[in-house]
Design a protein around this motif. Sequence first.
Motif, PDB file in Angstrom:
ATOM      1  N   GLU A  10       0.821  -1.165   0.036  1.00  0.00           N
ATOM      2  CA  GLU A  10       0.002   0.194   0.154  1.00  0.00           C
ATOM      3  C   GLU A  10       0.884   1.261   0.017  1.00  0.00           C
ATOM      4  OE1 GLU A  10      -3.233  -0.097  -0.057  1.00  0.00           O
ATOM      5  OE2 GLU A  10      -3.583  -2.030  -0.143  1.00  0.00           O
ATOM      6  N   GLU A  11       0.461   2.428  -1.034  1.00  0.00           N
ATOM      7  CA  GLU A  11       1.438   3.417  -1.031  1.00  0.00           C
ATOM      8  C   GLU A  11       1.470   4.321   0.343  1.00  0.00           C
ATOM      9  OE1 GLU A  11       3.876   6.074  -2.752  1.00  0.00           O
ATOM     10  OE2 GLU A  11       2.720   4.361  -3.643  1.00  0.00           O
ATOM     11  N   GLN A  12       0.523   4.212   1.140  1.00  0.00           N
ATOM     12  CA  GLN A  12       0.693   4.800   2.524  1.00  0.00           C
ATOM     13  C   GLN A  12       1.435   4.059   3.480  1.00  0.00           C
ATOM     14  OE1 GLN A  12      -2.421   3.915   1.577  1.00  0.00           O
ATOM     15  NE2 GLN A  12      -3.418   2.875   2.913  1.00  0.00           N
ATOM     16  N   ASP A  13       1.600   2.594   3.244  1.00  0.00           N
ATOM     17  CA  ASP A  13       2.646   1.993   4.298  1.00  0.00           C
ATOM     18  C   ASP A  13       4.055   2.258   3.705  1.00  0.00           C
ATOM     19  OD1 ASP A  13       0.273   0.975   5.496  1.00  0.00           O
ATOM     20  OD2 ASP A  13       0.377  -0.948   4.427  1.00  0.00           O
ATOM     21  N   ALA A  14       4.091   2.374   2.353  1.00  0.00           N
ATOM     22  CA  ALA A  14       5.415   2.579   2.028  1.00  0.00           C
ATOM     23  C   ALA A  14       5.946   4.003   2.433  1.00  0.00           C
ATOM     24  CB  ALA A  14       5.639   2.571   0.404  1.00  0.00           C
ATOM     25  N   GLN A  15       5.094   5.001   2.354  1.00  0.00           N
ATOM     26  CA  GLN A  15       5.269   6.277   2.718  1.00  0.00           C
ATOM     27  C   GLN A  15       5.642   6.451   4.187  1.00  0.00           C
ATOM     28  OE1 GLN A  15       5.577   9.081   0.904  1.00  0.00           O
ATOM     29  NE2 GLN A  15       6.182  10.187   2.622  1.00  0.00           N
ATOM     30  N   ARG A  16       4.758   5.820   5.176  1.00  0.00           N
ATOM     31  CA  ARG A  16       5.315   5.471   6.470  1.00  0.00           C
ATOM     32  C   ARG A  16       6.492   4.919   6.609  1.00  0.00           C
ATOM     33  NH1 ARG A  16      -0.175   4.450   7.410  1.00  0.00           N
ATOM     34  NH2 ARG A  16       0.119   2.638   7.310  1.00  0.00           N
ATOM     35  N   PHE A  17       7.061   3.930   6.010  1.00  0.00           N
ATOM     36  CA  PHE A  17       8.426   3.494   6.117  1.00  0.00           C
ATOM     37  C   PHE A  17       9.373   4.317   5.821  1.00  0.00           C
ATOM     38  CE2 PHE A  17      11.868   1.141   4.176  1.00  0.00           C
ATOM     39  CZ  PHE A  17      12.511   0.462   5.331  1.00  0.00           C
ATOM     40  N   ASP A  18       9.223   5.113   4.661  1.00  0.00           N
ATOM     41  CA  ASP A  18      10.026   6.270   4.399  1.00  0.00           C
ATOM     42  C   ASP A  18      10.317   7.315   5.263  1.00  0.00           C
ATOM     43  OD1 ASP A  18      10.392   4.697   1.589  1.00  0.00           O
ATOM     44  OD2 ASP A  18       9.321   6.142   0.701  1.00  0.00           O
ATOM     45  N   GLU A  19       9.357   7.546   5.962  1.00  0.00           N
ATOM     46  CA  GLU A  19       9.402   8.712   6.884  1.00  0.00           C
ATOM     47  C   GLU A  19      10.167   8.223   8.070  1.00  0.00           C
ATOM     48  OE1 GLU A  19       5.468   9.615   7.308  1.00  0.00           O
ATOM     49  OE2 GLU A  19       5.115  10.835   5.591  1.00  0.00           O
TER      50      GLU A  19
END
Length: 105
Positions: A71-80
């Motif tokens: 999921e895009e939001q999961d990837a974003q949270r990981f990146d953060e």
Amino acid sequence: LQRAAEMGYDAVVIVGSPANYVHLGFQSCRRYDICVENGKYPAAMMVKELIPDVLDGRKWFYHDSPVMQIEEQDAQRFDESLEPMEKKYQTSQEEFYIHSHAVLQ
């Protein structure tokens, strides 16, 4: 690759830049008759047999593992959660884009 063999895998299929993987013994998916669902052979898809001749000349179809459904939001949270890095363009990004969208006949 050694760990994959120890875990009982008989072959590895990856998508990447051939310049990064051919020297490790990976070959074109076309050589092993491994295609994606639509019958195409992505230029960036490569294979390495961990057991010689295990793919035995039959036609094979590659399917992504469900673990690849991110999921895009999961990837974003990981990146953060990572240390911030300056975003910049690398020529390898375009090279990979070309390889990953090209198909072999």
